[in-house]
Scaffold this motif. Structure first.
Motif, short mmCIF file in Angstrom:
data_model
loop_
_atom_site.label_atom_id
_atom_site.label_comp_id
_atom_site.label_asym_id
_atom_site.label_seq_id
_atom_site.Cartn_x
_atom_site.Cartn_y
_atom_site.Cartn_z
N ALA A 292 -0.70 14.17 2.28
CA ALA A 292 -1.70 13.98 1.30
C ALA A 292 -2.81 13.00 1.72
N THR A 293 -2.44 11.90 1.99
CA THR A 293 -3.11 10.60 2.26
C THR A 293 -3.75 10.86 3.76
N LYS A 294 -5.22 10.84 3.68
CA LYS A 294 -6.08 11.00 4.97
C LYS A 294 -5.67 9.72 5.71
N ARG A 295 -5.50 9.90 7.20
CA ARG A 295 -5.52 8.62 7.90
C ARG A 295 -6.53 7.88 7.81
N ARG B 226 -2.83 -10.56 2.16
CA ARG B 226 -1.61 -10.53 2.73
C ARG B 226 -0.78 -9.17 2.54
N ILE B 227 -0.96 -8.15 3.46
CA ILE B 227 -0.41 -6.85 3.51
C ILE B 227 1.01 -6.85 3.78
N LEU B 228 1.97 -6.53 2.80
CA LEU B 228 3.23 -6.61 3.23
C LEU B 228 4.06 -5.41 3.71
N GLY B 229 3.20 -4.30 3.79
CA GLY B 229 3.40 -3.30 4.29
C GLY B 229 2.98 -1.93 3.58
N THR B 230 3.60 -0.62 4.05
CA THR B 230 3.18 0.37 3.49
C THR B 230 4.68 1.17 3.06
N ALA B 231 4.38 1.82 1.90
CA ALA B 231 5.37 2.80 1.34
C ALA B 231 4.93 4.12 1.45
N LEU B 232 5.64 5.00 2.15
CA LEU B 232 5.20 6.45 2.35
C LEU B 232 6.27 7.14 1.41
N ASN B 233 5.33 8.01 0.64
CA ASN B 233 6.06 8.90 -0.63
C ASN B 233 6.12 10.36 0.19
N ASN B 234 7.18 11.33 -0.69
CA ASN B 234 7.02 12.59 -0.19
C ASN B 234 7.27 13.14 0.91
N VAL B 235 8.22 12.29 1.62
CA VAL B 235 8.77 12.69 2.86
C VAL B 235 9.89 13.39 2.87
N ASP B 236 10.00 14.43 3.53
CA ASP B 236 10.88 15.45 3.39
C ASP B 236 12.35 14.69 3.93
N LEU C 5 0.81 -1.30 -0.06
CA LEU C 5 -0.13 -0.22 0.15
C LEU C 5 0.88 1.35 0.00
N VAL C 6 0.48 2.11 -0.83
CA VAL C 6 1.39 3.29 -0.97
C VAL C 6 0.60 4.64 -0.40
N ALA C 7 1.27 5.34 0.27
CA ALA C 7 0.62 6.64 0.88
C ALA C 7 1.49 7.90 0.58
#
Length: 221
Positions: free
Chosen positions: A182-185, A201-211, A176-178
């Motif tokens: 921008a992405t609402k909790r 099976r959720i492998l994890g979350t990738a967080l974009n646009n982090v400073d 899952l990409v957030a």
């Protein structure tokens, strides 16, 4: 619309962002030690959160370590993978689902990266969820796995249509990409709950646009 300059793993391989994608590749490898992940679906809670860019850069890093990777554009509403790699979209996934000849000889397109191929969306169908949820889609995935080590599927956002949830039941794992800021909790939580309801099976979350930390940027450059 996807921007080819977003392929940082090709355009700026020494950057901190490229290193982050290589770290993501490694983390996914460790996540599959007990249960192999050969088919990976990438989606996001909402639109514009970077799922396509994340999939493309991750696929590049996997191909760069001599893995045969096929990217499949399963976003049959707003396909963008072919734009990122400067390729056509005349034939693709819909042809394989509907046509036995295309199934036998998948209309894969080579990218500029060795070991990395694209199965574009092809002509967009009137009811994407029906096509993606069909038994024939499972046959397509089986056929693609005969030609690659990994098959990576770009799916539509979860909060807008059911396509991603339907397709998620056919793969080994979901990323899952957030997008930071921008992405609402509540949307992210709702997306995870939808996947859990169908025992995905959720492998994890990738967080974009982090400073990025400037000290890290100077180190990687």
């Amino acid at each position: 619309m996807a921007d080819p300059s977003a392929l940082v793993t090709l355009n700026d391989p020494a950057s901190a962002a490229s290193e982050a994608y290589r770290t993501l590749r490694m983390n996914l490898h460790f996540a599959s030690l007990d249960r192999q992940v050969r088919t990976l679906l990438v989606t996001s809670p909402g639109p514009g959160e970077g799922k396509t860019t994340t999939l493309a850069n991750l696929a590049v890093t996997m191909a760069q370590v001599d893995q045969r990777v096929i990217m499949v554009d399963c976003d049959l509403r707003r396909p963008n993978l072919h734009v990122l790699f400067g390729l056509g979209n005349q034939q693709g996934l819909t042809d394989m689902v509907l046509n036995d000849e295309a199934l036998a000889n998948p209309p894969l397109q080579a990218t500029s990266v060795p070991n990395l191929s694209l199965l574009a969306s092809g002509v967009l169908p009137p009811r994407p969820a029906d096509l993606l949820g069909s038994k024939r889609m499972e046959v397509v995935l089986t056929r693609l796995l005969e030609l690659a080590d990994y098959v990576m599927l770009d799916a539509p956002p979860m909060m807008t249509v059911t396509d991603a949830v339907v397709l998620a039941t056919k793969v080994d794992g979901v990323l899952l990409v957030a997008s930071a800021g921008a992405t609402k909790r509540e949307h992210a939580q709702a997306a995870i709950e939808r996947l859990k309801k169908v025992n995905v099976r959720i492998l994890g979350t990738a967080l974009n646009n982090v400073d990025a930390d400037k000290s890290l940027q100077s180190y990687y450059h």
